[in-house]
Motif scaffolding. Sequence first.
Motif, mmCIF file in Angstrom:
data_model
loop_
_atom_site.group_PDB
_atom_site.id
_atom_site.type_symbol
_atom_site.label_atom_id
_atom_site.label_comp_id
_atom_site.label_asym_id
_atom_site.label_seq_id
_atom_site.Cartn_x
_atom_site.Cartn_y
_atom_site.Cartn_z
ATOM 1 N N THR A 116 0.796 -1.145 0.068
ATOM 2 C CA THR A 116 -0.033 -0.058 0.024
ATOM 3 C C THR A 116 0.697 1.383 0.106
ATOM 4 O OG1 THR A 116 -1.665 -1.032 1.280
ATOM 5 C CG2 THR A 116 -1.921 1.269 1.205
ATOM 6 N N ALA A 117 0.389 2.303 -0.828
ATOM 7 C CA ALA A 117 1.210 3.620 -0.830
ATOM 8 C C ALA A 117 0.343 4.355 -0.122
ATOM 9 C CB ALA A 117 1.275 3.962 -2.391
ATOM 10 N N ASN A 118 1.189 5.112 1.072
ATOM 11 C CA ASN A 118 0.461 6.085 1.749
ATOM 12 C C ASN A 118 0.709 7.415 1.186
ATOM 13 O OD1 ASN A 118 -1.394 4.530 3.853
ATOM 14 N ND2 ASN A 118 0.690 3.308 4.202
ATOM 15 N N TYR A 119 -0.208 8.448 0.856
ATOM 16 C CA TYR A 119 0.290 9.802 0.223
ATOM 17 C C TYR A 119 0.822 10.438 1.308
ATOM 18 C CZ TYR A 119 -0.001 14.077 -2.202
ATOM 19 O OH TYR A 119 0.193 15.430 -3.014
ATOM 20 N N GLY A 120 0.385 10.599 2.711
ATOM 21 C CA GLY A 120 0.855 11.301 3.627
ATOM 22 C C GLY A 120 -0.114 12.442 3.741
ATOM 23 N N SER A 121 0.632 13.483 4.421
ATOM 24 C CA SER A 121 -0.227 14.751 4.889
ATOM 25 C C SER A 121 1.011 15.803 4.556
ATOM 26 C CB SER A 121 -0.979 14.768 5.717
ATOM 27 O OG SER A 121 -0.183 14.614 6.905
ATOM 28 N N THR A 155 5.839 24.516 -4.737
ATOM 29 C CA THR A 155 5.327 24.972 -3.478
ATOM 30 C C THR A 155 3.982 24.625 -3.339
ATOM 31 O OG1 THR A 155 6.917 26.982 -3.649
ATOM 32 C CG2 THR A 155 4.653 27.073 -2.066
ATOM 33 N N GLY A 156 3.668 24.051 -2.106
ATOM 34 C CA GLY A 156 2.267 23.451 -1.873
ATOM 35 C C GLY A 156 2.093 22.003 -2.225
ATOM 36 N N ARG A 157 2.998 21.477 -2.884
ATOM 37 C CA ARG A 157 2.807 19.921 -3.273
ATOM 38 C C ARG A 157 4.085 19.386 -3.100
ATOM 39 N NH1 ARG A 157 -0.838 18.578 -7.190
ATOM 40 N NH2 ARG A 157 -0.469 16.393 -5.971
ATOM 41 N N GLN A 158 5.170 19.865 -2.786
ATOM 42 C CA GLN A 158 6.466 18.985 -2.727
ATOM 43 C C GLN A 158 7.304 19.453 -1.442
ATOM 44 O OE1 GLN A 158 8.438 19.430 -6.574
ATOM 45 N NE2 GLN A 158 7.922 17.328 -7.101
ATOM 46 N N GLU A 159 6.538 20.072 -0.506
ATOM 47 C CA GLU A 159 7.357 20.151 0.933
ATOM 48 C C GLU A 159 7.797 18.885 1.526
ATOM 49 O OE1 GLU A 159 5.616 23.945 -0.273
ATOM 50 O OE2 GLU A 159 4.710 22.004 -0.240
ATOM 51 N N GLY A 160 7.254 17.874 1.130
ATOM 52 C CA GLY A 160 7.558 16.530 1.748
ATOM 53 C C GLY A 160 7.367 15.330 0.623
ATOM 54 N N SER A 161 7.520 14.080 1.245
ATOM 55 C CA SER A 161 7.501 13.185 0.311
ATOM 56 C C SER A 161 5.796 12.607 0.322
ATOM 57 C CB SER A 161 8.320 11.972 1.050
ATOM 58 O OG SER A 161 7.767 11.346 2.175
ATOM 59 N N HIS A 162 5.579 12.108 -0.810
ATOM 60 C CA HIS A 162 4.133 11.475 -1.062
ATOM 61 C C HIS A 162 4.129 10.455 -2.038
ATOM 62 C CE1 HIS A 162 2.557 15.171 0.956
ATOM 63 N NE2 HIS A 162 2.909 16.268 -0.095
ATOM 64 N N ALA A 163 4.323 9.280 -1.178
ATOM 65 C CA ALA A 163 4.007 7.969 -2.128
ATOM 66 C C ALA A 163 2.828 7.990 -2.806
ATOM 67 C CB ALA A 163 4.119 6.665 -1.310
ATOM 68 N N HIS A 164 2.633 7.897 -3.958
ATOM 69 C CA HIS A 164 1.562 7.811 -4.696
ATOM 70 C C HIS A 164 1.169 6.464 -5.491
ATOM 71 C CE1 HIS A 164 -2.072 9.595 -6.710
ATOM 72 N NE2 HIS A 164 -1.545 10.990 -6.229
ATOM 73 N N GLN A 165 2.003 5.498 -5.822
ATOM 74 C CA GLN A 165 1.561 4.405 -6.435
ATOM 75 C C GLN A 165 2.796 3.344 -6.040
ATOM 76 O OE1 GLN A 165 2.733 3.886 -10.319
ATOM 77 N NE2 GLN A 165 0.814 2.667 -10.947
ATOM 78 N N ALA A 177 7.638 2.116 -6.139
ATOM 79 C CA ALA A 177 6.976 3.108 -5.638
ATOM 80 C C ALA A 177 7.404 4.585 -6.027
ATOM 81 C CB ALA A 177 7.295 3.016 -4.112
ATOM 82 N N THR A 178 6.198 5.299 -6.600
ATOM 83 C CA THR A 178 6.428 6.529 -6.961
ATOM 84 C C THR A 178 6.381 7.395 -5.868
ATOM 85 O OG1 THR A 178 4.155 6.919 -7.499
ATOM 86 C CG2 THR A 178 5.391 6.041 -9.414
ATOM 87 N N ASP A 179 7.042 8.543 -5.794
ATOM 88 C CA ASP A 179 6.768 9.690 -4.784
ATOM 89 C C ASP A 179 6.688 10.941 -5.522
ATOM 90 O OD1 ASP A 179 7.434 11.442 -2.720
ATOM 91 O OD2 ASP A 179 8.221 9.716 -1.345
ATOM 92 N N LEU A 180 5.525 11.383 -5.633
ATOM 93 C CA LEU A 180 5.307 12.805 -6.122
ATOM 94 C C LEU A 180 6.017 13.786 -5.638
ATOM 95 C CD1 LEU A 180 2.005 13.890 -7.630
ATOM 96 C CD2 LEU A 180 3.072 15.139 -5.969
ATOM 97 N N GLY A 181 6.157 13.873 -4.031
ATOM 98 C CA GLY A 181 6.626 14.857 -3.282
ATOM 99 C C GLY A 181 8.172 15.102 -3.788
ATOM 100 N N ALA A 182 8.734 14.040 -3.723
ATOM 101 C CA ALA A 182 10.400 13.788 -3.899
ATOM 102 C C ALA A 182 10.834 13.624 -5.165
ATOM 103 C CB ALA A 182 11.088 12.722 -2.980
ATOM 104 N N PRO A 211 6.121 12.663 -10.197
ATOM 105 C CA PRO A 211 5.582 11.551 -10.972
ATOM 106 C C PRO A 211 4.604 10.712 -10.044
ATOM 107 C CG PRO A 211 7.939 11.032 -9.480
ATOM 108 C CD PRO A 211 7.632 12.338 -9.896
ATOM 109 N N ARG A 212 3.400 10.522 -10.601
ATOM 110 C CA ARG A 212 2.203 9.974 -10.162
ATOM 111 C C ARG A 212 1.997 8.373 -10.363
ATOM 112 N NH1 ARG A 212 -2.908 12.235 -8.845
ATOM 113 N NH2 ARG A 212 -4.704 10.398 -8.802
ATOM 114 N N HIS A 213 1.631 7.921 -11.466
ATOM 115 C CA HIS A 213 1.568 6.671 -11.758
ATOM 116 C C HIS A 213 2.369 6.166 -13.008
ATOM 117 C CE1 HIS A 213 -2.625 5.560 -9.942
ATOM 118 N NE2 HIS A 213 -1.863 6.340 -8.842
ATOM 119 N N LEU A 214 3.182 5.082 -12.931
ATOM 120 C CA LEU A 214 3.587 4.248 -13.822
ATOM 121 C C LEU A 214 2.894 3.226 -14.560
ATOM 122 C CD1 LEU A 214 7.000 3.453 -11.793
ATOM 123 C CD2 LEU A 214 6.582 5.834 -13.166
ATOM 124 N N VAL A 215 3.118 2.794 -15.642
ATOM 125 C CA VAL A 215 2.660 1.573 -16.492
ATOM 126 C C VAL A 215 3.700 1.245 -17.194
ATOM 127 C CG1 VAL A 215 1.563 2.808 -18.549
ATOM 128 C CG2 VAL A 215 0.601 0.739 -17.604
#
Length: 357
Positions: A116-121, A155-165, A177-182, A211-215
């Motif tokens: 499971t990928a948890n986006y975080g907050s 700014t506003g989206r990448q202050e921290g890590s965000h696992a997305h897939q 595992a993609t990390d949109l924030g990092a 990066p959000r999703h991969l295929v």
Amino acid sequence: MPTPPSIGAIRVLTGSYTPDSGGDGTGVAALLLDPTTGRMKYDDQVKPLPVSGASFLAVHPSLDVVYSTNETETGTVSVVAHDGDGNLSPLGDPVSSGGTNPCHLTVHPGGEWLLTANYGSDAAPGTVAVHRLAADGRLLEPTDLVVHQGSGPVTGRQEGSHAHQVLVDPAGRFVLATDLGADAVITYRLDTRTGTLERAAVNPMRAGSGPRHLVFAPGGDLVFSADELSSTVTCHRYDVTDGTLTALSAVPATVARDVVNQPGGIVASPCGRFVWVTNRGADTIAAFRLAGTTLEPLGEVPAGGTWPRGLTLAAGHLLVANQHSGTLAALRVLDDGTLDQPHPPLTAPSVVCALAL
């Protein structure tokens, strides 16, 4: 009197945001898709299951079991069983996802582990969790939790890590595992005896790309990424021996220039010739043809609603979950990779994903 399913109809489950997760959907609902015509209708013999924040669904490879993220701050995962008639029922109670706002999950091909990928907050980093699965598909104890680190320039989206897939490569050797924030894709090895993850590689993406999703392409040697923050689609070479990615080319996800656009779902054709991506903002589905290692635009069609998020391929149709308009569209895939919409979309409040069984 209930209408019987059409002969040859494909069962489809949809996931939606529920009132407790910021939407007005029902959770997990059952539909029927006519593979010949692309017509969809609700299966009036199957009651929706009120699964909280059902933002992504994944099927077990050998059991009649589906897993759903419960995308909330508390972060849980639900298990849903379905029988031969399509009826839905909870299989045990929701279990902690190992983080906040779980947004993606997948079952390892062996059927023994859920990732499971948890986006975080804003206050919590993104994480990737592993759970052991029982023989009947129930969630057992967590076996690992890795915490992502990093940030990016947006700014506003990448202050921290965000696992997305989180997904398993076609060979079943590595977990990506993609990390949109990092601005990274992290490659892990999963120990299938203990359910623990070992970092194998960190693949930096372009700064600010998100990066959000991969295929994967069917051959497994190419990977395509939907880059949410740069509104691009990137083709990467994938090294099956060490799980590393090398960017080869990138193209705009949409020709629209007058809107802020965020690509969401991405799908590759089984033949390996075409790639499709949802455009949230432009509200289109863009089609691309693969020419060597470059994606060539084939055109865009309306998504059948606004804010197209989830995208899945089912019986020659792309099912598009339009979150903000609350519509599910079935776009027919033509032989040249382009798309058309033969029927009006189906009303599906706060729908965000679809899964063909």
